[in-house]
Design a protein around this motif. Structure first.
Motif, mmCIF file in Angstrom:
data_model
loop_
_atom_site.group_PDB
_atom_site.id
_atom_site.type_symbol
_atom_site.label_atom_id
_atom_site.label_comp_id
_atom_site.label_asym_id
_atom_site.label_seq_id
_atom_site.Cartn_x
_atom_site.Cartn_y
_atom_site.Cartn_z
ATOM 1 N N ASN A 1 0.595 3.908 -2.970
ATOM 2 C CA ASN A 1 0.148 5.258 -2.639
ATOM 3 C C ASN A 1 1.185 6.297 -3.053
ATOM 4 O OD1 ASN A 1 -2.295 4.415 -1.577
ATOM 5 N ND2 ASN A 1 -1.490 4.202 0.506
ATOM 6 N N SER B 1 0.827 -1.210 0.000
ATOM 7 C CA SER B 1 0.000 0.000 0.000
ATOM 8 C C SER B 1 0.859 1.256 0.000
ATOM 9 C CB SER B 1 -0.920 0.007 1.221
ATOM 10 O OG SER B 1 -1.865 -1.047 1.147
ATOM 11 N N ARG C 1 0.814 6.815 -6.753
ATOM 12 C CA ARG C 1 -0.379 7.625 -7.056
ATOM 13 C C ARG C 1 -0.095 9.106 -6.800
ATOM 14 N NH1 ARG C 1 -2.927 3.315 -3.965
ATOM 15 N NH2 ARG C 1 -3.900 1.816 -5.404
ATOM 16 N N GLN C 2 0.645 9.383 -5.720
ATOM 17 C CA GLN C 2 0.969 10.770 -5.408
ATOM 18 C C GLN C 2 1.885 11.368 -6.474
ATOM 19 O OE1 GLN C 2 -0.390 12.621 -2.842
ATOM 20 N NE2 GLN C 2 0.533 14.268 -4.065
#
Length: 380
Positions: free
Chosen positions: A324, A320, A327-328
């Motif tokens: 994440n 995760s 994605r950022q």
């Protein structure tokens, strides 16, 4: 993918996951899967299977005639299939899902101290596309291509359409280059409800040479009543629909033999034994501590360690965190008005070499919306 053990808890967990698949719609390729069904490596490692039968890959350049080289390309291609689609089942008892690569992820490796070199980059995330380049400069032979997957779930299996193609090039003694278009087989993952998934190849793939010869590989497997797993019938013809020069039958995990009609009295002779120990050699990569931040094994190290140790909570947390962070990065790029730039490959739109060889098959090869794109040889 597999159940972790035979406990009631894990059987219930597996059944619950399958029910979640049944409720999903559309392409499942980018599905976020729980870490207990994951293999401890990324999909970017899969192109290494092309290079594992390194001696057969190099031997293609030794063919004296177009017919001999077509046979050698076909033998090498068939020899890669067992490593790609049955090794994990043999090693762990069932198929597992590799990590979905992040955009820009790389896998870099070699064989024989660098005689054979592999470069892989995840060049698209939506849709997910992996580009690869395999080259033996000493022998003057290379393979470049791209691959994606479109995945769907039915009542008893997962169907995977491999989208993409490879272009294998051989430099000949006269200075010219011979090229082979290689299409990819479809596959299905069965054994889901028993908790021991395995891969079976289906339908047809092709190898089209620039000299005009064609290899057509038809796959079949065990049915509900009869049939043998991992079987194929391969014909080598003077062109699509042309006279048959050779017919090869057998299993892509074991023996393949020449069959009627056969030239040169080869009927019954073994063309390939894919079960021979030592035929494939795993790729060599740099130690993780020497790898760049975008290299696959370094990036996924914490996730892989969690899976291998059975600490699936730690694996899930690390997974995760990585996803994440990616994605950022995409949000930051969008906010800055930037687009991600490939580091290893260049896009080649409307590749004329691909178009010419695909046209030679005389029918539309369904390679998906990216079939007009190839990815150039590593240039950075």
């Amino acid at each position: 993918m597999q159940c972790c053990d035979c406990s009631d808890r894990n059987r219930r967990r597996w059944t619950s996951f399958l029910k979640s698949l049944a409720g999903a719609t559309g392409d499942l390729s980018s599905l976020t899967a729980p870490s207990w069904i994951l293999a401890p490596f990324s999909l970017t490692e899969f192109p290494s299977y092309w290079g594992e039968p390194k001696e057969m890959f190099a031997a293609i350049a030794d063919g004296k005639t177009p017919e001999e080289r077509q046979l050698l390309v076909t033998r090498w291609f068939l020899s890669t299939l067992s490593g790609q689609f049955t090794r994990r089942e043999k090693e762990t008892g069932s198929e597992k899902k590799p990590f979905n690569p992040f955009l820009g992820e790389q896998f870099l490796g070699s064989w024989d101290g660098g005689d054979l070199v592999l470069n892989v980059e995840q060049v698209s995330h939506h849709p997910p596309i992996t580009a690869y380049s395999l080259e033996n400069k000493k022998k003057g032979i290379s393979l470049e291509g791209n691959c994606a997957q479109k995945t769907s779930f039915s009542a008893r299996m997962i169907s995977v359409k491999q989208v993409g193609h490879g272009l294998l090039r051989v430099k000949l003694a006269d200075g010219s280059t011979e090229t082979y278009l290689i299409t990819l087989p479809k596959l299905k993952i069965e054994g889901l409800w028993t908790g021991k998934p395995y891969v079976e190849l289906t339908e047809t793939s092709y190898i089209q040479g620039s000299h005009g010869l064609t290899s057509t590989i038809k796959y079949s497997g065990a049915g509900w009543v009869s049939g043998t797993s991992h079987t194929h019938t391969t014909t080598i013809t003077s062109g699509p629909g042309g006279p048959t020069l050779y017919t090869l039958t057998g299993t892509w995990t074991g023996e393949t033999k020449f069959h009627k009609p056969s030239k040169d009295g080869k009927e019954g002779h073994v063309f390939l034994d894919a079960s021979v120990d030592g035929m494939r050699e795993k790729v060599t990569v740099r130690p993780i501590e020497e790898q760049g931040e975008h290299e696959s094994r370094r990036a996924w190290k914490a996730v892989a360690e969690g899976i291998l140790s059975g600490d699936y909570d730690a694996a899930s947390q690390a997974k995760s965190a990585l996803e994440n962070a990616e994605r950022q990065r995409r949000r930051d790029e969008q906010a800055a008005g930037k687009t991600f730039e490939l580091r290893l490959f260049d896009k080649v739109p409307n590749d004329p070499e691909y178009k010419r060889l695909a046209h030679a098959l005389k029918f539309k090869v369904r390679l998906g919306p990216w079939s007009a794109l190839s990815f150039g040889r590593t240039s950075r």
